[in-house]
Design a protein around this motif. Structure first.
Motif, short mmCIF file in Angstrom:
data_model
loop_
_atom_site.label_atom_id
_atom_site.label_comp_id
_atom_site.label_asym_id
_atom_site.label_seq_id
_atom_site.Cartn_x
_atom_site.Cartn_y
_atom_site.Cartn_z
N MET A 1 -60.60 15.44 25.95
CA MET A 1 -59.44 14.73 25.47
C MET A 1 -58.38 15.77 25.08
N LYS A 2 -57.13 15.48 25.41
CA LYS A 2 -56.05 16.41 25.17
C LYS A 2 -54.95 15.73 24.35
N LEU A 3 -54.58 16.34 23.24
CA LEU A 3 -53.45 15.85 22.47
C LEU A 3 -52.19 16.15 23.27
N ASN A 4 -51.39 15.12 23.52
CA ASN A 4 -50.19 15.37 24.32
C ASN A 4 -48.91 14.80 23.73
N HIS A 5 -48.98 14.23 22.53
CA HIS A 5 -47.80 13.62 21.95
C HIS A 5 -47.82 13.81 20.44
N LEU A 6 -46.67 14.21 19.92
CA LEU A 6 -46.51 14.38 18.48
C LEU A 6 -45.11 13.95 18.11
N ASN A 7 -44.95 13.22 17.01
CA ASN A 7 -43.65 12.80 16.54
C ASN A 7 -43.37 13.43 15.18
N LEU A 8 -42.18 14.00 15.03
CA LEU A 8 -41.75 14.54 13.75
C LEU A 8 -40.52 13.76 13.29
N SER A 9 -40.48 13.44 12.02
CA SER A 9 -39.31 12.82 11.42
C SER A 9 -38.45 13.93 10.84
N VAL A 10 -37.16 13.90 11.17
CA VAL A 10 -36.24 14.95 10.73
C VAL A 10 -34.90 14.32 10.33
N PRO A 11 -34.19 14.95 9.40
CA PRO A 11 -32.90 14.40 9.01
C PRO A 11 -31.78 14.66 10.02
N ASP A 12 -31.92 15.70 10.85
CA ASP A 12 -30.89 16.03 11.84
C ASP A 12 -31.56 16.29 13.19
N VAL A 13 -31.66 15.24 13.99
CA VAL A 13 -32.35 15.32 15.27
C VAL A 13 -31.71 16.35 16.21
N PRO A 14 -30.39 16.33 16.43
CA PRO A 14 -29.81 17.32 17.35
C PRO A 14 -30.06 18.77 16.93
#
Length: 112
Positions: A1-14
């Protein structure tokens, strides 16, 4: 099994997306949204950034980028330092490594 997705919450996406693209070679999916960005690497990782206010990551939280050599770690360190980031020089720990605070409030470890 391979981890392939991670989401980070950030105040300034760009700002966070530009940082990850410039220093770590992630590629942004074209979008004009300022609240979401998907970034990709050459190994199938999808890193998404989502806008959120008042984001606080635990002190030990970080993402990491493995490098092929200690000299590559040194190059990234110097680029970040030259561009005004507050970084301590690489040290020998579990690897030749250093960390930097990314725009967005999360730490990034660079190691070989």
């Amino acid at each position: 099994m391979k981890l392939n997705h991670l989401n980070l919450s950030v105040p300034d996406v760009p700002a966070a997306a530009d940082f990850l693209e410039k220093y770590f070679g992630l590629r942004k999916q074209p979008s004009d949204k300022k609240s979401f960005c998907a970034l990709f690497d050459d190994d199938g990782l999808v890193l998404t950034l989502m806008k959120a206010a008042n984001v606080t990551y635990p002190g030990t939280f970080h993402i990491g980028f493995a490098q092929e050599s200690e000299s590559r770690v040194n190059e990234i360190y110097q680029r970040l330092k030259d561009d005004g980031f507050d970084v301590n020089p690489p040290q020998r720990r579990h690897a030749w490594t250093f960390s930097v605070q990314a725009p967005g409030g999360f730490a990034v470890e660079i190691a070989a």
